[in-house]
Motif scaffolding. Structure first.
Motif, PDB file in Angstrom:
ATOM      1  N   VAL A  70      21.303  10.020   0.319  1.00 15.25           N
ATOM      2  CA  VAL A  70      21.402  10.394  -1.095  1.00 15.25           C
ATOM      3  C   VAL A  70      20.043  10.886  -1.604  1.00 15.25           C
ATOM      4  O   VAL A  70      19.952  11.927  -2.259  1.00 15.25           O
ATOM      5  CB  VAL A  70      21.900   9.207  -1.939  1.00 15.25           C
ATOM      6  N   LEU A  71      18.985  10.142  -1.308  1.00 18.46           N
ATOM      7  CA  LEU A  71      17.655  10.526  -1.768  1.00 18.46           C
ATOM      8  C   LEU A  71      17.207  11.850  -1.164  1.00 18.46           C
ATOM      9  O   LEU A  71      16.665  12.711  -1.856  1.00 18.46           O
ATOM     10  CB  LEU A  71      16.648   9.429  -1.428  1.00 18.46           C
ATOM     11  N   SER A  72      17.444  12.031   0.128  1.00 15.34           N
ATOM     12  CA  SER A  72      16.983  13.241   0.818  1.00 15.34           C
ATOM     13  C   SER A  72      17.716  14.483   0.340  1.00 15.34           C
ATOM     14  O   SER A  72      17.123  15.561   0.215  1.00 15.34           O
ATOM     15  CB  SER A  72      17.164  13.080   2.330  1.00 15.34           C
ATOM     16  N   LEU A  73      19.023  14.356   0.083  1.00 17.05           N
ATOM     17  CA  LEU A  73      19.795  15.506  -0.384  1.00 17.05           C
ATOM     18  C   LEU A  73      19.436  15.891  -1.815  1.00 17.05           C
ATOM     19  O   LEU A  73      19.467  17.061  -2.180  1.00 17.05           O
ATOM     20  CB  LEU A  73      21.287  15.213  -0.287  1.00 17.05           C
ATOM     21  N   ALA A  74      19.094  14.905  -2.641  1.00 21.36           N
ATOM     22  CA  ALA A  74      18.818  15.173  -4.057  1.00 21.36           C
ATOM     23  C   ALA A  74      17.383  15.608  -4.303  1.00 21.36           C
ATOM     24  O   ALA A  74      17.120  16.395  -5.214  1.00 21.36           O
ATOM     25  CB  ALA A  74      19.118  13.932  -4.890  1.00 21.36           C
ATOM     26  N   SER A  75      16.449  15.098  -3.494  1.00 24.14           N
ATOM     27  CA  SER A  75      15.031  15.295  -3.794  1.00 24.14           C
ATOM     28  C   SER A  75      14.252  15.753  -2.565  1.00 24.14           C
ATOM     29  O   SER A  75      14.209  15.033  -1.557  1.00 24.14           O
ATOM     30  CB  SER A  75      14.433  13.980  -4.317  1.00 24.14           C
ATOM     31  N   PRO A  76      13.598  16.912  -2.627  1.00 21.46           N
ATOM     32  CA  PRO A  76      12.748  17.330  -1.505  1.00 21.46           C
ATOM     33  C   PRO A  76      11.542  16.413  -1.309  1.00 21.46           C
ATOM     34  O   PRO A  76      10.999  16.331  -0.213  1.00 21.46           O
ATOM     35  CB  PRO A  76      12.316  18.749  -1.899  1.00 21.46           C
ATOM     36  N   VAL A  77      11.142  15.728  -2.375  1.00 18.29           N
ATOM     37  CA  VAL A  77      10.025  14.782  -2.249  1.00 18.29           C
ATOM     38  C   VAL A  77      10.433  13.615  -1.350  1.00 18.29           C
ATOM     39  O   VAL A  77       9.711  13.238  -0.426  1.00 18.29           O
ATOM     40  CB  VAL A  77       9.593  14.277  -3.640  1.00 18.29           C
ATOM     41  N   PHE A  78      11.600  13.029  -1.625  1.00 19.00           N
ATOM     42  CA  PHE A  78      12.083  11.945  -0.770  1.00 19.00           C
ATOM     43  C   PHE A  78      12.414  12.445   0.631  1.00 19.00           C
ATOM     44  O   PHE A  78      12.239  11.721   1.616  1.00 19.00           O
ATOM     45  CB  PHE A  78      13.311  11.278  -1.397  1.00 19.00           C
ATOM     46  N   ALA A  79      12.914  13.665   0.718  1.00 18.64           N
ATOM     47  CA  ALA A  79      13.228  14.219   2.039  1.00 18.64           C
ATOM     48  C   ALA A  79      11.978  14.282   2.911  1.00 18.64           C
ATOM     49  O   ALA A  79      12.018  13.969   4.104  1.00 18.64           O
ATOM     50  CB  ALA A  79      13.852  15.602   1.891  1.00 18.64           C
ATOM     51  N   ALA A  80      10.855  14.678   2.296  1.00 19.05           N
ATOM     52  CA  ALA A  80       9.599  14.731   3.046  1.00 19.05           C
ATOM     53  C   ALA A  80       9.111  13.329   3.408  1.00 19.05           C
ATOM     54  O   ALA A  80       8.623  13.094   4.515  1.00 19.05           O
ATOM     55  CB  ALA A  80       8.547  15.466   2.228  1.00 19.05           C
ATOM     56  N   MET A  81       9.257  12.384   2.461  1.00 13.47           N
ATOM     57  CA  MET A  81       8.823  11.014   2.731  1.00 13.47           C
ATOM     58  C   MET A  81       9.606  10.387   3.885  1.00 13.47           C
ATOM     59  O   MET A  81       9.056   9.627   4.689  1.00 13.47           O
ATOM     60  CB  MET A  81       9.000  10.156   1.479  1.00 13.47           C
ATOM     61  N   LEU A  82      10.903  10.690   3.931  1.00  9.28           N
ATOM     62  CA  LEU A  82      11.780  10.033   4.908  1.00  9.28           C
ATOM     63  C   LEU A  82      11.874  10.796   6.220  1.00  9.28           C
ATOM     64  O   LEU A  82      12.665  10.423   7.087  1.00  9.28           O
ATOM     65  CB  LEU A  82      13.179   9.869   4.306  1.00  9.28           C
ATOM     66  N   ALA A  83      11.074  11.853   6.365  1.00  6.33           N
ATOM     67  CA  ALA A  83      11.039  12.561   7.644  1.00  6.33           C
ATOM     68  C   ALA A  83      10.558  11.599   8.732  1.00  6.33           C
ATOM     69  O   ALA A  83       9.780  10.688   8.491  1.00  6.33           O
ATOM     70  CB  ALA A  83      10.117  13.777   7.544  1.00  6.33           C
ATOM     71  N   SER A  84      11.027  11.821   9.918  1.00  2.00           N
ATOM     72  CA  SER A  84      10.787  10.855  11.005  1.00  2.00           C
ATOM     73  C   SER A  84       9.306  10.655  11.312  1.00  2.00           C
ATOM     74  O   SER A  84       8.899   9.587  11.761  1.00  2.00           O
ATOM     75  CB  SER A  84      11.510  11.316  12.280  1.00  2.00           C
TER      76      SER A  84
END
Length: 261
Positions: A70-84
């Motif tokens: 949910v966070l990664s799809l909604a926010s590019p900031v969270f998507a970057a944080m949660l990258a492997s």
């Protein structure tokens, strides 16, 4: 069999003279149960089809379990944080220092598929949602906040909000409206916001030039009006000169332009 079926009485809802069924206590209980069910489903992670897999850590507020998808799809900031390859993605824990848990829970409701359709941007949550959607780059939610700001009357606080969050068309609209009635507002609120003050004064100056030309065409019959505008310009110039704004460039501006006569 057909005769037997035809002879059967119709249900009340289908018969002639039907009446709307009045709500009962059972209906209220069902509605409450539905709300509780949505909350349980959110907490259990059913909306995303899996259990929450990320913990958000808040200072002095404990943690909040959320879904990385949910966070990664909604926010590019969270998507970057949660990258492997990021530390947050490896630990599955993210520290949230800028906002408290209560505000983030409401913000998260706008991101969840099962609850977002029920959530509305209102006067009570507008500024909080503006800040969070801007920081985490949730553009759709930020646009909803902009639409609410657009409906407000022009004021110095609204002008500052439009500038802070980059709502350029709303900022231009408020600047123009405030320039028309600058005498009704406390421009002291712009101390420390010299860019906004300069934009507002530029709009006032444009109006002054326009009125100057208008009265020149009509034979200069507006001396008292021009005098009032000159007085207003003097007040704005007085405030501008006392703000810590572009010490080097202000002298260049003053050399290239003169105050209205």
């Amino acid at each position: 069999a057909d005769r037997a079926l035809a002879a059967r009485p119709l249900p009340p809802a289908m018969g002639p003279g039907r009446r709307e069924r009045e709500p009962t206590d059972v209906d209220g209980a069902a509605a409450g149960a539905g709300s509780s069910s949505r909350k349980r489903r959110r907490e259990a992670g059913i909306e995303a089809g899996c259990e929450p897999d990320v913990a958000l850590e808040f200072e002095n507020d404990g943690e909040l379990l959320v879904h990385s998808q949910v966070l990664s799809l909604a926010s590019p900031v969270f998507a970057a944080m949660l990258a492997s390859d990021m530390q947050e993605g490896q630990r599955q824990r993210i520290e949230v220092k800028q906002y408290d848990k209560i505000d983030f829970e409401q913000f998260y409701e706008f991101l969840l598929p099962a609850t977002s359709r029920c959530m509305k941007v209102s006067e009570s949550n507008f500024e909080m949602l503006c800040a969070l959607s801007d920081y985490y780059q949730v553009d759709d939610l930020k646009c909803e906040c902009a639409e609410l700001l657009r409906t407000r009357d022009a004021s110095i606080p609204c002008l500052l909000l439009a500038h802070r969050y980059g709502f350029e068309d709303i900022y231009a609209k408020f600047t123009k409206n405030l320039a028309h009635e600058i005498h009704k507002h406390d421009i002291g609120q712009l101390e420390g916001h010299s860019k906004v003050l300069m934009d507002l004064m530029t709009q006032v100056q444009k109006m002054h030039i326009f009125m100057d030309r208008l009265f020149a065409v009509r034979g200069g019959g507006g001396f008292s009006f021009q005098k009032a505008w000159n007085s207003q310009w003097s007040v704005l110039r007085h405030v501008r000169d006392r703000l810590p704004y572009q010490q080097s460039s202000s002298s260049e501006d003053s050399s290239g332009s003169e105050d209205p006569e």
